[in-house]
Design a protein around this motif. Structure first.
Motif, PDB file in Angstrom:
ATOM      1  N   GLU A 144       0.825  -1.205   0.000  1.00  7.78           N
ATOM      2  CA  GLU A 144       0.000   0.000   0.000  1.00  7.78           C
ATOM      3  C   GLU A 144       0.860   1.255   0.000  1.00  7.78           C
ATOM      4  O   GLU A 144       0.579   2.224  -0.710  1.00  7.78           O
ATOM      5  CB  GLU A 144      -0.946   0.025   1.214  1.00  7.78           C
ATOM      6  N   ASN A 145       1.908   1.263   0.813  1.00  6.36           N
ATOM      7  CA  ASN A 145       2.807   2.415   0.867  1.00  6.36           C
ATOM      8  C   ASN A 145       3.562   2.573  -0.451  1.00  6.36           C
ATOM      9  O   ASN A 145       3.740   3.698  -0.927  1.00  6.36           O
ATOM     10  CB  ASN A 145       3.803   2.277   2.020  1.00  6.36           C
ATOM     11  N   ALA A 146       4.019   1.472  -1.029  1.00  5.99           N
ATOM     12  CA  ALA A 146       4.738   1.541  -2.305  1.00  5.99           C
ATOM     13  C   ALA A 146       3.826   2.111  -3.393  1.00  5.99           C
ATOM     14  O   ALA A 146       4.255   2.928  -4.207  1.00  5.99           O
ATOM     15  CB  ALA A 146       5.261   0.156  -2.700  1.00  5.99           C
ATOM     16  N   ALA A 147       2.569   1.699  -3.394  1.00  2.90           N
ATOM     17  CA  ALA A 147       1.616   2.226  -4.369  1.00  2.90           C
ATOM     18  C   ALA A 147       1.397   3.723  -4.152  1.00  2.90           C
ATOM     19  O   ALA A 147       1.321   4.498  -5.120  1.00  2.90           O
ATOM     20  CB  ALA A 147       0.292   1.471  -4.284  1.00  2.90           C
ATOM     21  N   ALA A 148       1.292   4.138  -2.904  1.00  5.83           N
ATOM     22  CA  ALA A 148       1.130   5.565  -2.599  1.00  5.83           C
ATOM     23  C   ALA A 148       2.368   6.349  -3.030  1.00  5.83           C
ATOM     24  O   ALA A 148       2.248   7.464  -3.553  1.00  5.83           O
ATOM     25  CB  ALA A 148       0.855   5.766  -1.112  1.00  5.83           C
ATOM     26  N   VAL A 149       3.544   5.781  -2.844  1.00  8.67           N
ATOM     27  CA  VAL A 149       4.776   6.442  -3.286  1.00  8.67           C
ATOM     28  C   VAL A 149       4.771   6.592  -4.804  1.00  8.67           C
ATOM     29  O   VAL A 149       5.136   7.647  -5.333  1.00  8.67           O
ATOM     30  CB  VAL A 149       6.031   5.674  -2.798  1.00  8.67           C
ATOM     31  N   MET A 150       4.336   5.564  -5.512  1.00  5.76           N
ATOM     32  CA  MET A 150       4.255   5.661  -6.978  1.00  5.76           C
ATOM     33  C   MET A 150       3.297   6.779  -7.382  1.00  5.76           C
ATOM     34  O   MET A 150       3.558   7.517  -8.329  1.00  5.76           O
ATOM     35  CB  MET A 150       3.815   4.340  -7.605  1.00  5.76           C
ATOM     36  N   ALA A 151       2.192   6.921  -6.666  1.00  2.00           N
ATOM     37  CA  ALA A 151       1.245   8.001  -6.943  1.00  2.00           C
ATOM     38  C   ALA A 151       1.915   9.359  -6.728  1.00  2.00           C
ATOM     39  O   ALA A 151       1.729  10.290  -7.530  1.00  2.00           O
ATOM     40  CB  ALA A 151       0.005   7.862  -6.066  1.00  2.00           C
ATOM     41  N   CYS A 152       2.701   9.474  -5.660  1.00  2.00           N
ATOM     42  CA  CYS A 152       3.414  10.726  -5.375  1.00  2.00           C
ATOM     43  C   CYS A 152       4.454  11.018  -6.458  1.00  2.00           C
ATOM     44  O   CYS A 152       4.596  12.169  -6.900  1.00  2.00           O
ATOM     45  CB  CYS A 152       4.098  10.648  -4.013  1.00  2.00           C
ATOM     46  N   ILE A 153       5.172  10.000  -6.883  1.00  2.00           N
ATOM     47  CA  ILE A 153       6.184  10.180  -7.922  1.00  2.00           C
ATOM     48  C   ILE A 153       5.516  10.643  -9.218  1.00  2.00           C
ATOM     49  O   ILE A 153       6.003  11.554  -9.888  1.00  2.00           O
ATOM     50  CB  ILE A 153       7.003   8.891  -8.125  1.00  2.00           C
ATOM     51  N   LEU A 154       4.394  10.013  -9.573  1.00  2.00           N
ATOM     52  CA  LEU A 154       3.658  10.425 -10.764  1.00  2.00           C
ATOM     53  C   LEU A 154       3.243  11.890 -10.651  1.00  2.00           C
ATOM     54  O   LEU A 154       3.392  12.662 -11.606  1.00  2.00           O
ATOM     55  CB  LEU A 154       2.421   9.547 -10.952  1.00  2.00           C
ATOM     56  N   GLU A 155       2.752  12.268  -9.497  1.00  2.00           N
ATOM     57  CA  GLU A 155       2.274  13.645  -9.290  1.00  2.00           C
ATOM     58  C   GLU A 155       3.398  14.660  -9.482  1.00  2.00           C
ATOM     59  O   GLU A 155       3.169  15.759  -9.964  1.00  2.00           O
ATOM     60  CB  GLU A 155       1.672  13.761  -7.889  1.00  2.00           C
TER      61      GLU A 155
END
Length: 155
Positions: A99-110
Motif C-alpha cells: 500500500e505504501n509503495a503504491a502511494a509512493v508511486m502516486a506521489c512520484i507520478l504527481e
C-alpha cells in the motif's frame, strides 16, 4: 466486516493529524479492515492519497480508484510508464509494504515533471526507508498542501 461497496461509499479525508504509518500498519498484510474503526482509518488514508495525487486516478481500472486494490493496479501501470524495473517496485513493496509503495508511486507520478530521474527515485526512496530515513506521511502532506488550491472544472 464492511463490504467493499460500504467501505468505498464512505471515503472521507482523515483528520490532518492522522499518523499514516500507524493507520497503514493496522492494515499490514490485509486490504480488508478487521473492524469499522480500522476501515475508517484505512479508507481515510486512501482518500488522502487520492487528494494529494489526483493524477493516479487516470491509471486505475476504468479510470477510477475506489479501493486499495485499484491503487495497487494503477501503481503497476505507472511503474511501467516511468520505466522502473519490476525488481525496484518489488523491493519497495517488500520494504514499504504494498500500500505504501503504491502511494509512493502516486506521489512520484504527481511530481514527475519536477523529478530529474523519476526512474531512479523509487529505488532511492526504498533505500532511505530501509535505513529508516523515509516516511510517506511528510511526502503526502506536502502534496496535499500544494494540491489544495482550486482545480479546473471544480465548482
Amino acid at each position: 466486516m464492511l463490504s467493499k461497496t460500504d467501505a468505498t461509499s464512505r471515503i472521507q479525508l482523515p483528520n490532518p493529524s492522522i499518523n499514516l504509518n500507524q493507520s497503514l500498519e493496522k492494515s499490514r498484510g490485509e486490504l480488508e479492515p478487521r473492524d469499522s474503526a480500522d476501515a475508517g482509518a484505512i479508507i481515510g488514508v486512501l482518500g488522502m492519497v487520492l487528494q494529494a495525487c489526483p493524477q493516479i486516478v487516470d491509471y486505475g481500472p476504468n479510470g477510477a480508484i475506489k479501493t486499495w486494490c485499484d491503487l495497487l493496479s494503477a501503481a503497476v501501470v505507472v511503474r511501467k510508464i516511468l520505466g522502473d524495473p519490476p525488481s525496484a517496485y518489488d523491493d519497495a513493496c517488500s520494504i514499504l509494504r504494498a500500500e505504501n509503495a503504491a502511494a509512493v508511486m502516486a506521489c512520484i507520478l504527481e511530481r514527475a515533471g519536477h523529478i530529474n530521474s523519476a526512474r531512479g527515485y523509487l529505488p532511492d526512496l526504498t533505500r532511505k526507508a530501509e535505513r529508516g530515513e523515509f516516511s510517506l506521511e511528510p511526502m503526502l502532506m506536502t502534496l496535499m498542501r500544494t494540491s489544495s488550491g482550486p482545480r479546473m472544472g471544480s465548482a
